[in-house]
Design a protein around this motif. Structure first.
Motif, PDB file in Angstrom:
ATOM      1  N   ASP A 160       0.828  -1.207   0.000  1.00 21.54           N
ATOM      2  CA  ASP A 160       0.000   0.000   0.000  1.00 21.54           C
ATOM      3  C   ASP A 160       0.862   1.257   0.000  1.00 21.54           C
ATOM      4  O   ASP A 160       1.973   1.270   0.532  1.00 21.54           O
ATOM      5  N   ALA A 161       0.332   2.311  -0.601  1.00 16.80           N
ATOM      6  CA  ALA A 161       1.002   3.607  -0.646  1.00 16.80           C
ATOM      7  C   ALA A 161       0.057   4.671  -0.094  1.00 16.80           C
ATOM      8  O   ALA A 161      -1.146   4.449   0.046  1.00 16.80           O
ATOM      9  N   THR A 162       0.601   5.849   0.215  1.00 13.39           N
ATOM     10  CA  THR A 162      -0.167   6.922   0.842  1.00 13.39           C
ATOM     11  C   THR A 162      -0.103   8.185   0.005  1.00 13.39           C
ATOM     12  O   THR A 162       0.984   8.644  -0.351  1.00 13.39           O
ATOM     13  N   LEU A 163      -1.263   8.773  -0.313  1.00 14.90           N
ATOM     14  CA  LEU A 163      -1.283  10.028  -1.059  1.00 14.90           C
ATOM     15  C   LEU A 163      -1.217  11.210  -0.096  1.00 14.90           C
ATOM     16  O   LEU A 163      -1.919  11.237   0.918  1.00 14.90           O
ATOM     17  N   ILE A 164      -0.361  12.181  -0.436  1.00 12.38           N
ATOM     18  CA  ILE A 164      -0.330  13.454   0.286  1.00 12.38           C
ATOM     19  C   ILE A 164      -0.602  14.568  -0.718  1.00 12.38           C
ATOM     20  O   ILE A 164      -0.363  14.404  -1.921  1.00 12.38           O
ATOM     21  N   HIS A 165      -1.108  15.698  -0.237  1.00 10.86           N
ATOM     22  CA  HIS A 165      -1.393  16.794  -1.163  1.00 10.86           C
ATOM     23  C   HIS A 165      -1.381  18.121  -0.422  1.00 10.86           C
ATOM     24  O   HIS A 165      -1.483  18.173   0.822  1.00 10.86           O
ATOM     25  N   LEU A 166      -1.250  19.177  -1.178  1.00 13.07           N
ATOM     26  CA  LEU A 166      -1.275  20.515  -0.609  1.00 13.07           C
ATOM     27  C   LEU A 166      -2.708  20.885  -0.216  1.00 13.07           C
ATOM     28  O   LEU A 166      -3.667  20.406  -0.825  1.00 13.07           O
ATOM     29  N   GLU A 167      -2.832  21.743   0.786  1.00 12.07           N
ATOM     30  CA  GLU A 167      -4.134  22.241   1.217  1.00 12.07           C
ATOM     31  C   GLU A 167      -4.060  23.750   1.369  1.00 12.07           C
ATOM     32  O   GLU A 167      -3.099  24.273   1.945  1.00 12.07           O
ATOM     33  N   ASP A 168      -5.068  24.428   0.862  1.00 10.63           N
ATOM     34  CA  ASP A 168      -5.098  25.885   0.951  1.00 10.63           C
ATOM     35  C   ASP A 168      -5.005  26.344   2.402  1.00 10.63           C
ATOM     36  O   ASP A 168      -5.715  25.825   3.274  1.00 10.63           O
ATOM     37  N   GLY A 169      -4.122  27.303   2.638  1.00 11.16           N
ATOM     38  CA  GLY A 169      -4.009  27.876   3.965  1.00 11.16           C
ATOM     39  C   GLY A 169      -3.180  27.074   4.946  1.00 11.16           C
ATOM     40  O   GLY A 169      -3.031  27.466   6.105  1.00 11.16           O
ATOM     41  N   LYS A 170      -2.635  25.935   4.506  1.00 12.05           N
ATOM     42  CA  LYS A 170      -1.841  25.101   5.397  1.00 12.05           C
ATOM     43  C   LYS A 170      -0.385  25.050   4.923  1.00 12.05           C
ATOM     44  O   LYS A 170      -0.109  25.124   3.724  1.00 12.05           O
ATOM     45  N   ASP A 171       0.516  24.898   5.857  1.00 13.64           N
ATOM     46  CA  ASP A 171       1.923  24.763   5.541  1.00 13.64           C
ATOM     47  C   ASP A 171       2.123  23.483   4.724  1.00 13.64           C
ATOM     48  O   ASP A 171       1.744  22.394   5.172  1.00 13.64           O
ATOM     49  N   PRO A 172       2.716  23.565   3.505  1.00 14.78           N
ATOM     50  CA  PRO A 172       2.960  22.352   2.729  1.00 14.78           C
ATOM     51  C   PRO A 172       3.865  21.368   3.450  1.00 14.78           C
ATOM     52  O   PRO A 172       3.872  20.170   3.143  1.00 14.78           O
ATOM     53  N   GLY A 173       4.602  21.870   4.428  1.00 17.15           N
ATOM     54  CA  GLY A 173       5.453  20.983   5.219  1.00 17.15           C
ATOM     55  C   GLY A 173       4.679  19.954   6.005  1.00 17.15           C
ATOM     56  O   GLY A 173       5.219  18.894   6.347  1.00 17.15           O
ATOM     57  N   ASP A 174       3.403  20.232   6.297  1.00 17.97           N
ATOM     58  CA  ASP A 174       2.580  19.255   7.003  1.00 17.97           C
ATOM     59  C   ASP A 174       2.433  17.977   6.171  1.00 17.97           C
ATOM     60  O   ASP A 174       2.440  16.865   6.716  1.00 17.97           O
ATOM     61  N   ALA A 175       2.273  18.144   4.856  1.00 19.81           N
ATOM     62  CA  ALA A 175       2.165  16.978   3.971  1.00 19.81           C
ATOM     63  C   ALA A 175       3.520  16.304   3.797  1.00 19.81           C
ATOM     64  O   ALA A 175       3.646  15.074   3.922  1.00 19.81           O
ATOM     65  N   VAL A 176       4.545  17.114   3.534  1.00 23.97           N
ATOM     66  CA  VAL A 176       5.876  16.565   3.266  1.00 23.97           C
ATOM     67  C   VAL A 176       6.455  15.890   4.507  1.00 23.97           C
ATOM     68  O   VAL A 176       7.252  14.951   4.401  1.00 23.97           O
ATOM     69  N   GLN A 177       6.029  16.324   5.678  1.00 24.99           N
ATOM     70  CA  GLN A 177       6.502  15.703   6.917  1.00 24.99           C
ATOM     71  C   GLN A 177       6.252  14.197   6.922  1.00 24.99           C
ATOM     72  O   GLN A 177       7.024  13.424   7.508  1.00 24.99           O
ATOM     73  N   GLN A 178       5.191  13.762   6.248  1.00 27.62           N
ATOM     74  CA  GLN A 178       4.883  12.328   6.214  1.00 27.62           C
ATOM     75  C   GLN A 178       5.982  11.546   5.506  1.00 27.62           C
ATOM     76  O   GLN A 178       6.286  10.405   5.875  1.00 27.62           O
ATOM     77  N   ALA A 179       6.590  12.144   4.472  1.00 25.14           N
ATOM     78  CA  ALA A 179       7.714  11.491   3.787  1.00 25.14           C
ATOM     79  C   ALA A 179       8.927  11.421   4.708  1.00 25.14           C
ATOM     80  O   ALA A 179       9.655  10.422   4.725  1.00 25.14           O
ATOM     81  N   VAL A 180       9.130  12.479   5.484  1.00 26.36           N
ATOM     82  CA  VAL A 180      10.234  12.492   6.452  1.00 26.36           C
ATOM     83  C   VAL A 180       9.999  11.427   7.517  1.00 26.36           C
ATOM     84  O   VAL A 180      10.918  10.682   7.894  1.00 26.36           O
ATOM     85  N   ASP A 181       8.758  11.314   7.990  1.00 30.28           N
ATOM     86  CA  ASP A 181       8.429  10.333   9.027  1.00 30.28           C
ATOM     87  C   ASP A 181       8.644   8.901   8.548  1.00 30.28           C
ATOM     88  O   ASP A 181       8.949   8.009   9.352  1.00 30.28           O
ATOM     89  N   LEU A 182       8.478   8.673   7.240  1.00 30.46           N
ATOM     90  CA  LEU A 182       8.702   7.346   6.673  1.00 30.46           C
ATOM     91  C   LEU A 182      10.180   7.047   6.450  1.00 30.46           C
ATOM     92  O   LEU A 182      10.546   5.953   6.015  1.00 30.46           O
ATOM     93  N   GLY A 183      11.032   8.035   6.723  1.00 30.86           N
ATOM     94  CA  GLY A 183      12.468   7.829   6.546  1.00 30.86           C
ATOM     95  C   GLY A 183      12.924   7.915   5.104  1.00 30.86           C
ATOM     96  O   GLY A 183      14.024   7.453   4.770  1.00 30.86           O
ATOM     97  N   MET A 184      12.100   8.510   4.240  1.00 32.32           N
ATOM     98  CA  MET A 184      12.447   8.573   2.820  1.00 32.32           C
ATOM     99  C   MET A 184      13.548   9.602   2.575  1.00 32.32           C
ATOM    100  O   MET A 184      14.486   9.355   1.825  1.00 32.32           O
ATOM    101  N   PHE A 185      13.400  10.771   3.164  1.00 36.58           N
ATOM    102  CA  PHE A 185      14.395  11.833   3.083  1.00 36.58           C
ATOM    103  C   PHE A 185      14.378  12.605   4.394  1.00 36.58           C
ATOM    104  O   PHE A 185      13.385  12.588   5.124  1.00 36.58           O
TER     105      PHE A 185
END
Length: 381
Positions: free
Chosen positions: A335-360
């Motif tokens: 399984d994979a997980t979709l992340i996306h940008l949201e109006d008014g929110k820091d894009p880092g909130d989405a990208v943090q999930q990639a960091v949490d997975l140890g990808m980068f």
């Protein structure tokens, strides 16, 4: 200035490729025969990368696979080769690996369309082949492991369809340019099937008008850039959104748009590369499908150990089958997980999930186009 920014992206991609090539050399390079001492008595497994695009196979999957193998059986030796995008080179590497005494081959196909010879050579030598993510086709495979491509395509398309139907992309029909992966790849075929289940009804209803569609040879960013430039010329820049297949393709699309100083939203990231996550931080790319590369590598390691031991693929992992044109291949779908940008929110909130997975790490992400973003100023500490 416009050309400079496009050229800069190409330089970044080229630099990443160069770094990947150096890493392959450090891991054993293209010399599949090795030092000649690994053959007869040892348990030898080859991890066969397709090229340096995507970079993940050399920089992340390969090392994670070796670590997982060593944890399962320290007596197994792992060697790495990189085909440089050439099926003939990959076949030669497979033959050399077989001659060196390989007990199993883990293969990301350089070009699945011309990979049957590799599978035939391995079958004749009775060496099991484990397909990995973009597997060889039209031949015998012991098993394969993939992030379910049809589901990934559906995840991308579901989010994109929401943007169309909500009106975020403007009046209908939304003029969409679509860019697919390498034609004939199992991953391309199944991802497209997943996308089309969601997108076709919107095309039929008139909500979407596909103004350009291209298969991107080798999934290469430069080929995506060329296709984008041709589409913009054909439509006189009349594109409402670009919908891609993978971060290298979206990077190529973005390079073309920046080169012409055109703002068009870009969707369809997946298989994250640094560029994809960086462009999410700059707002140039809207979404991504995260894949835990370590999870796939660990699954492949378990399957390889079973193959070496002459056992059946582990039933707790390998629960499905996929037709590869020659057989129903026992398949582990992840399984994979979709992340996306949201109006008014820091894009880092989405990208943090990639960091949490140890990808980068944030240190890696906060380079290049993302270096001066507000997110990196607060998170890269």
């Amino acid at each position: 200035m416009k050309r400079s920014r496009g050229a800069t992206l190409r330089a970044v991609i080229a630099g990443a490729a160069s770094a990947s090539i150096l890493l392959v050399a450090a891991c054993g390079g293209n010399d599949a025969a090795g030092d000649g001492g690994s053959g007869s008595g040892s348990k030898l497994v080859y991890f066969m990368a397709p090229n340096t695009t995507p970079t993940r196979y050399i920089q992340q999957d390969g090392p994670a696979f070796e670590k997982a193998i060593k944890a399962l059986d320290p007596t197994v030796e792992v060697k790495f080769v990189n085909a440089g995008g050439d099926s003939n080179q990959q076949l030669a590497q497979a033959n050399a690996a077989i001659a060196a005494g390989a007990k199993a081959l883990v293969v990301v196909a350089a070009d699945p369309n011309t990979s049957a010879g590799l599978l035939q050579a391995a079958e004749q030598a009775k060496v099991p082949v484990i397909g990995y993510e973009n597997p060889p086709v039209k031949g015998t495979l012991y098993s394969q492991v993939i992030f379910d491509p049809e589901k990934v395509g559906a995840q991308q398309a579901t989010y994109f369809a929401e943007q169309v139907t909500s009106g975020k992309l403007g009046a209908k029909p939304v003029k969409v340019a679509r860019q697919y992966g390498n034609k004939g790849d199992v991953y391309t075929t199944q991802m497209l099937a997943g996308q089309n289940k969601i997108i076709d009804p919107l095309i039929a209803s008139g909500d979407i008008q596909v103004v350009c569609e291209d298969y991107i040879k080798d999934w290469a960013p430069d080929n995506a850039t060329k296709a984008t430039e041709q589409c913009l010329t054909k439509t006189q820049n009349g594109v409402g959104a670009f919908f891609g297949f993978y971060d290298g393709i979206t990077a190529g699309i973005i390079a073309a748009l920046k080169g012409k100083n055109i703002k068009v939203p870009v969707y369809g990231g997946q298989n994250p590369e640094l560029t994809g996550l960086q462009y999410m931080l700059t707002g140039d790319q809207q979404d991504n499908v995260l894949k835990a590369f370590k999870v796939e590598a660990e699954a492949a390691a378990k399957i390889a150990i079973a193959a070496i031991g002459g056992q059946q693929p582990p039933a707790d992992l390998v629960k499905d089958k996929i037709d590869n044109g020659a057989m129903q291949v026992p398949t582990a779908k992840l399984d994979a997980t979709l992340i996306h940008l949201e109006d008014g929110k820091d894009p880092g909130d989405a990208v943090q999930q990639a960091v949490d997975l140890g990808m980068f790490t944030w240190q890696q992400i906060c380079t290049g186009p993302a270096a001066d973003t507000e997110t990196c100023k607060t998170r890269n500490k």
